[in-house]
Design an enzyme around this catalytic site. Structure first.
Site, short mmCIF file in Angstrom:
data_model
loop_
_atom_site.label_atom_id
_atom_site.label_comp_id
_atom_site.label_asym_id
_atom_site.label_seq_id
_atom_site.Cartn_x
_atom_site.Cartn_y
_atom_site.Cartn_z
N SER A 48 17.49 -0.17 -5.87
CA SER A 48 16.46 0.85 -5.61
C SER A 48 16.85 2.20 -6.21
O SER A 48 18.02 2.57 -6.24
CB SER A 48 16.32 1.02 -4.09
N TYR B 269 11.29 4.34 -8.53
CA TYR B 269 10.30 5.23 -7.95
C TYR B 269 10.11 6.27 -9.03
O TYR B 269 11.08 6.93 -9.43
CB TYR B 269 10.81 5.85 -6.65
N THR C 35 7.69 0.59 -8.78
CA THR C 35 6.97 0.49 -7.51
C THR C 35 5.82 1.49 -7.50
O THR C 35 6.02 2.70 -7.65
CB THR C 35 7.92 0.74 -6.33
N ARG D 200 4.75 6.51 9.49
CA ARG D 200 5.63 5.51 10.11
C ARG D 200 6.07 6.02 11.48
O ARG D 200 7.04 6.78 11.59
CB ARG D 200 6.84 5.23 9.21
N LYS E 246 5.24 -3.26 -9.05
CA LYS E 246 5.35 -3.80 -7.68
C LYS E 246 4.38 -3.07 -6.76
O LYS E 246 4.26 -1.85 -6.82
CB LYS E 246 6.79 -3.59 -7.19
N HIS F 23 4.77 -3.95 0.42
CA HIS F 23 5.97 -3.18 0.81
C HIS F 23 6.44 -3.60 2.21
O HIS F 23 6.92 -2.78 2.99
CB HIS F 23 5.65 -1.68 0.77
N ASP G 166 6.45 -10.62 -2.63
CA ASP G 166 7.24 -10.34 -1.43
C ASP G 166 6.36 -9.88 -0.29
O ASP G 166 5.16 -9.66 -0.47
CB ASP G 166 8.39 -9.35 -1.69
N SER G 167 6.97 -9.73 0.87
CA SER G 167 6.38 -9.27 2.13
C SER G 167 6.19 -10.42 3.10
O SER G 167 5.19 -11.15 3.06
CB SER G 167 5.06 -8.52 1.93
N ARG H 107 10.67 -15.37 5.11
CA ARG H 107 11.79 -15.48 6.05
C ARG H 107 12.54 -16.80 5.94
O ARG H 107 13.68 -16.89 6.36
CB ARG H 107 11.27 -15.35 7.51
N ARG I 178 13.90 -7.69 4.46
CA ARG I 178 14.65 -7.38 5.67
C ARG I 178 15.75 -8.37 6.08
O ARG I 178 16.81 -7.92 6.56
CB ARG I 178 13.68 -7.20 6.84
C1 FNR Z 1 11.99 -1.36 1.41
N1 FNR Z 1 11.22 -1.57 0.27
C2 FNR Z 1 11.47 -0.83 -0.87
N2 FNR Z 1 10.77 -1.09 -2.00
C3 FNR Z 1 11.03 -0.42 -3.15
O1 FNR Z 1 10.38 -0.67 -4.15
N3 FNR Z 1 12.03 0.54 -3.16
C4 FNR Z 1 12.76 0.85 -2.07
O2 FNR Z 1 13.64 1.71 -2.11
C5 FNR Z 1 12.47 0.16 -0.85
N4 FNR Z 1 13.16 0.44 0.29
C6 FNR Z 1 12.97 -0.33 1.42
C7 FNR Z 1 13.75 -0.10 2.54
C8 FNR Z 1 13.62 -0.93 3.65
C9 FNR Z 1 14.50 -0.70 4.84
C10 FNR Z 1 12.68 -1.98 3.64
C11 FNR Z 1 12.55 -2.94 4.80
C12 FNR Z 1 11.87 -2.17 2.54
C13 FNR Z 1 10.25 -2.68 0.24
C14 FNR Z 1 10.92 -3.98 -0.20
O3 FNR Z 1 11.30 -3.91 -1.55
C15 FNR Z 1 10.00 -5.19 -0.03
O4 FNR Z 1 8.77 -4.94 -0.65
C16 FNR Z 1 9.79 -5.57 1.43
O5 FNR Z 1 10.95 -5.37 2.20
C17 FNR Z 1 9.36 -7.02 1.53
O6 FNR Z 1 9.03 -7.36 2.83
P1 FNR Z 1 10.01 -8.11 3.85
O7 FNR Z 1 10.67 -9.26 3.13
O8 FNR Z 1 11.00 -7.08 4.32
O9 FNR Z 1 9.07 -8.52 4.91
#
Ligand code: FNR
Length: 379
Positions: free
Chosen positions: A119, A143, A169, A178, A251, A275, A306-307, A310, A330
């Site tokens: 990231s 980003y 992204t 949030r 993304k 995300h 993604d998303s 599990r 996660r």
């Molecule tokens: C993220 N995600 C994310 N995406 C991205 O493009 N840059 C980032 O820095 C981050 N940081 C980030 C931190 C945390 C704590 C989480 C949980 C998520 C989003 C991540 O890349 C991804 O899209 C999701 O986490 C996918 O969903 P699941 O697998 O967590 O349900």
């Protein structure tokens, strides 16, 4: 079998292989700020739940006597050969979860041959993480800064450090509402930015009035502003193309027309993602958006997903609906909380074993065997 054999001599895994219990056990050992930053979603959490419901609504229909004793889950995505269709999703500020943060993650990913997507919001520098990942495959997530100088500087550093593909992204040009973070006034970027961009990037340092060493908080806030309210367009993707020689994926795409625009803009891949439910509360579940996007552009570019992934069964469902590979978020972050590099490795090995077994037990020998025919949708 390794786990069962060790169990016979009394050695059991340090923490659970169950994805739901994994989240609860991480909650017990993490501070509330970091835990809710990782686990939480936007608004009421409706999209976090919808992501899981979309997986639950679809069921695999196993086939029998197909001789699936030998299996192959390899694939190629954006020119990278993968032993399994799994990558580590970009996750920022990992030092809020474990002091080794991205370094531990990079080492675990490299050990297992799983690409890590680093990231822009990493706690450790691009170069430090590259060194930790050694020969491991690494991609870089952008980003998109509102300064061209910083953008070019970061991309050049990533290319020089051996990151092969770029993931841009699009869905986080400002942070969403949030409630969990707001309730605790928890700003992970102040806590977890460690030695990363504000301190390491020459173009960013040049844009500051006072150095980050003199005024850390202002530097971090300036850095957060650099990614907020960014005025970008599909046409501006040409700028990134000019400054990145490898493949590029965008993304956060959830509409087939956006996927088409990305392809028209010369992108090589799409990551269908909301995300992890962290941006638009009430957004469509990412898995529900996947088939339409795969149909629209899947024959022209690589579609990733993604998303909500599990389990091994989830990976199979996403591939059956048109993804070439999935990004996992996660679950391995909870592994990181449990045990650094070893914790990430434990979660990933479990997922890979589950995927391989489930593929075989559903009567399939390779990812190419999967398709819409693999699934049944419950109402
Ligand atoms: C993220 N995600 C994310 N995406 C991205 O493009 N840059 C980032 O820095 C981050 N940081 C980030 C931190 C945390 C704590 C989480 C949980 C998520 C989003 C991540 O890349 C991804 O899209 C999701 O986490 C996918 O969903 P699941 O697998 O967590 O349900």
């Amino acid at each position: 079998s390794e786990i069962y054999l060790q169990g016979m001599s009394g050695v059991v895994p340090a923490f659970t292989n169950d994805p739901t219990a994994l989240e609860s056990s991480a909650r017990e050992l993490m501070e509330p700020g970091p835990y809710w930053y990782v686990a939480g979603g936007a608004g009421s959490g409706a999209t976090v739940r919808a992501n899981r419901e979309a997986f639950d609504r679809r069921r695999i229909v196993p086939r029998m006597l197909t001789d699936a004793t030998e299996r192959d889950v390899s694939t190629t995505v954006l020119g990278t050969e993968l032993a399994a269709p799994v990558l580590l999703a970009p996750i920022g500020v990992q030092s809020i979860v474990h002091p080794d943060g991205e370094l531990a993650t990079a080492r675990a990913a490299a050990e297992l041959g799983i690409p890590m997507i680093l990231s822009t919001a990493s706690s450790h520098t691009i170069e430090e993480v590259a060194e930790a990942s050694g020969d491991g495959e690494r991609w870089y997530q952008l980003y998109w800064p509102n300064s061209d100088d910083v953008t070019v500087s970061v991309l050049e550093r990533a290319e020089r450090a051996g990151y092969t593909a770029l993931v841009v992204t699009l869905d986080t040009w400002t942070l969403a509402w949030r409630p969990h973070d707001l309730d605790q006034s928890y700003l992970p970027f102040i806590r977890g930015i460690g030695t990363a961009i504000p301190f390491s990037d020459p173009a960013f340092r040049a844009s500051l009035e006072r150095t980050p060493e003199e005024d850390r908080n202002s530097a971090v806030l300036r850095w957060v502003q650099m990614f907020t309210g960014v005025d970008k367009s599909w046409e501006r993707l040409a700028f990134l193309r000019e400054h990145w020689s490898g493949p590029i994926a965008v993304k956060g795409v959830l509409h087939p027309d956006d996927a088409r625009r990305a392809v028209d803009a010369g992108m090589d891949g799409i990551v269908v993602s909301n995300h992890g439910g962290r941006q638009v509360d009430g957004s469509v579940a990412a898995l529900d958006a996947l088939p339409g996007i795969a149909e629209a552009v899947g024959d022209r570019v690589d579609v990733l997903f993604d998303s909500g992934v599990r389990t091994g069964a989830d990976v199979i469902k996403a591939i059956a609906l048109g993804a070439k590979a999935v990004l996992l978020g996660r679950p391995w972050v909870y592994g990181l909380a449990h045990g650094g590099q070893e914790g990430v490795r434990h979660v990933l090995r479990g997922l890979l074993a589950d995927l391989d077994l489930t593929l075989g037990l559903t009567g399939n020998r390779s990812l190419a065997d999967l398709g819409r025919h693999t699934l049944m949708e419950n109402s």
